[in-house]
Design a protein around this motif. Structure first.
Motif: not given
Length: 287
Positions: A156-160, A167-168, A170-171, A282
């Protein structure tokens, strides 16, 4: 006149004597009563705690609610002394929105969310491009994404922030596809997708066993651990601390294990760990 004064004195002494036999909740013989708000339905653990608390001079009155709003409002108004029905993540969101002066004083259990499949028996069998059904509600969607991250399927994105959205992610190494549906429908989609992320209560209703899931939450899923909450300023009241001590006792832990067989897991983390759960959002759990 003297007789009247004597009568008044006797009456006053009788009142004082009666007060001495009652605690702040008005129970005889100094027995303390604590009102605990719980969600109506399955109250087996708290019913058990009510019984063992009597042996230690603590009377617990369960106040049952049919929704997830009133227990916190009742606590804030002083109508109950504590409540125990919600995850710490829900609690934080609710008290921030409602501006309530409440705090968590102890952890209880986690009802694990799981990834289930009718087509595959092991997590590693999920193919490239597999379709996974997830709950479409914001916090449940976020919880599902955290579960998939812990399983090593996505990051997940770092600012989850705990709220789910595509769009949350990351990979997504396996190029998984996601079908967002109402949480209550996630078991019904098992025939149509490769796997489905299902909340514990809906899994139980669908007769799905936790041990048959491809992957499920453990006590490390801190945002989704349930709590005992009280009004700020009351945390150190001995009878409220006693609630936590009883819940964390070996007797209650064994009762939960024997009664729920994994559909509820005792998660007795410290209050510091409990309230700082966002630090680990995260970070995938260590395998």
């Amino acid at each position: 006149m003297k007789k009247l004064l004597i009568a008044i004195l006797i009456l006053a002494l009788a009142v004082l004597s009666a007060c001495g036999k009652n605690d702040v909740k008005g129970n005889a013989d100094g027995e303390k009563t604590v009102k605990v708000g719980v969600s109506s339905g399955d109250t087996r653990t708290w019913d058990y705690i009510v019984d063992i608390a009597k042996e230690e001079g603590l009377k617990i009155e369960l106040v049952k609610f049919n929704d997830y709003i009133q227990p916190n409002l009742a606590l804030a108004e002083g109508e109950i002394d504590a409540n125990s029905f919600q995850t710490v993540a829900y609690f934080d969101e609710f008290i921030n929105k409602q501006k309530l002066d409440l705090e968590a004083i102890g952890a209880t259990v986690i009802a694990p969310m799981g990834l289930y499949s009718k087509k595959y028996k092991k997590l590693e069998e999920l193919p490239e491009g597999a379709t996974i059904a997830v709950p479409n509600e914001g916090t449940n969607f976020g919880r599902a994404l955290l579960l998939l991250q812990e399983a090593g399927l996505i990051t997940l994105v770092e600012d989850f922030d705990g709220n789910g959205a595509l769009n949350k992610i990351a990979t997504n190494p396996k190029n998984l596809k996601f079908e967002a549906v109402a949480a209550g429908n996630t078991p019904r989609f098992l025939d149509d997708v490769d796997a489905s992320v299902i909340n514990n209560n809906f899994a139980v209703e669908a007769s799905l066993k936790l041990e048959d899931s491809l992957f499920h939450e453990s006590a490390t899923a801190k945002p989704f651990i349930n709590i005992i909450a009280v009004k700020k300023g009351n945390a150190d009241r001995p009878e409220l601390q006693k609630l936590v001590t009883l819940y964390h006792s070996k007797k209650v832990e064994q009762f939960i294990d024997d009664t729920y067989k994994g559909s509820q897991i005792p998660a007795y983390v410290s209050v510091d760990e409990l309230v700082n759960y966002k630090d680990a959002w995260t970070k995938p759990a260590a395998k």
